[in-house]
Design a protein around this motif. Structure first.
Motif, short mmCIF file in Angstrom:
data_model
loop_
_atom_site.label_atom_id
_atom_site.label_comp_id
_atom_site.label_asym_id
_atom_site.label_seq_id
_atom_site.Cartn_x
_atom_site.Cartn_y
_atom_site.Cartn_z
N GLU A 177 -43.01 -60.95 -38.10
CA GLU A 177 -42.66 -60.89 -36.68
C GLU A 177 -41.17 -60.67 -36.47
O GLU A 177 -40.76 -59.93 -35.59
N GLN A 199 -40.45 -57.04 -37.13
CA GLN A 199 -41.03 -56.15 -36.13
C GLN A 199 -40.29 -56.27 -34.80
O GLN A 199 -40.32 -55.34 -34.01
N THR A 239 -43.72 -50.93 -32.18
CA THR A 239 -44.78 -51.51 -33.01
C THR A 239 -46.04 -51.62 -32.17
O THR A 239 -45.99 -51.66 -30.93
N ASP A 240 -47.18 -51.69 -32.84
CA ASP A 240 -48.45 -51.86 -32.15
C ASP A 240 -49.42 -52.54 -33.10
O ASP A 240 -49.69 -52.02 -34.20
N SER A 241 -49.93 -53.68 -32.74
CA SER A 241 -50.90 -54.45 -33.52
C SER A 241 -50.40 -54.70 -34.95
O SER A 241 -51.13 -54.58 -35.93
N GLY A 242 -49.13 -55.03 -35.09
CA GLY A 242 -48.57 -55.34 -36.40
C GLY A 242 -48.18 -54.13 -37.22
O GLY A 242 -47.80 -54.27 -38.38
N LEU A 243 -48.27 -52.92 -36.65
CA LEU A 243 -47.90 -51.70 -37.36
C LEU A 243 -46.64 -51.11 -36.77
O LEU A 243 -46.39 -51.22 -35.58
#
Length: 95
Positions: free
Chosen positions: A74, A77, A83-87
């Protein structure tokens, strides 16, 4: 197989090596001995020998598989632009 001066000169020319003329006879003897050893090893029947990846039958000592750092996903990120959904989202580079 016995090599002579002319063979050594040809090998040196192919390998782009500059050899001193006084070393040619010694190198001919050394290379002839190496080729004789290879011929001797080639004559050994190895049909019943299984190939090995390493000459020693040892297992590698491994350390315990334990995490040594805390999860900082986190935190990293938060620094990323998108970022999106941890990517991580990056611009498309191939059409």
């Amino acid at each position: 197989m016995s090599l002579d001066r002319s063979d050594i000169d040809k090998i040196a020319q192919l390998a782009r090596l500059a050899l001193a003329p006084e070393n040619t006879d010694r190198l001919a003897v050394d290379l002839s001995n190496i080729l004789a050893l290879v011929a001797q090893m080639d004559a050994v029947d190895t049909s019943g020998v299984l190939p090995m990846a390493h000459p020693l039958h040892m297992t590698q000592r491994l350390r315990p598989d334990q995490p040594t750092e805390s999860d900082q996903r986190e935190r990293f990120q938060e620094l990323a632009p998108l970022t999106d959904s941890g990517l991580y989202l990056v611009p498309k580079v191939i059409d």
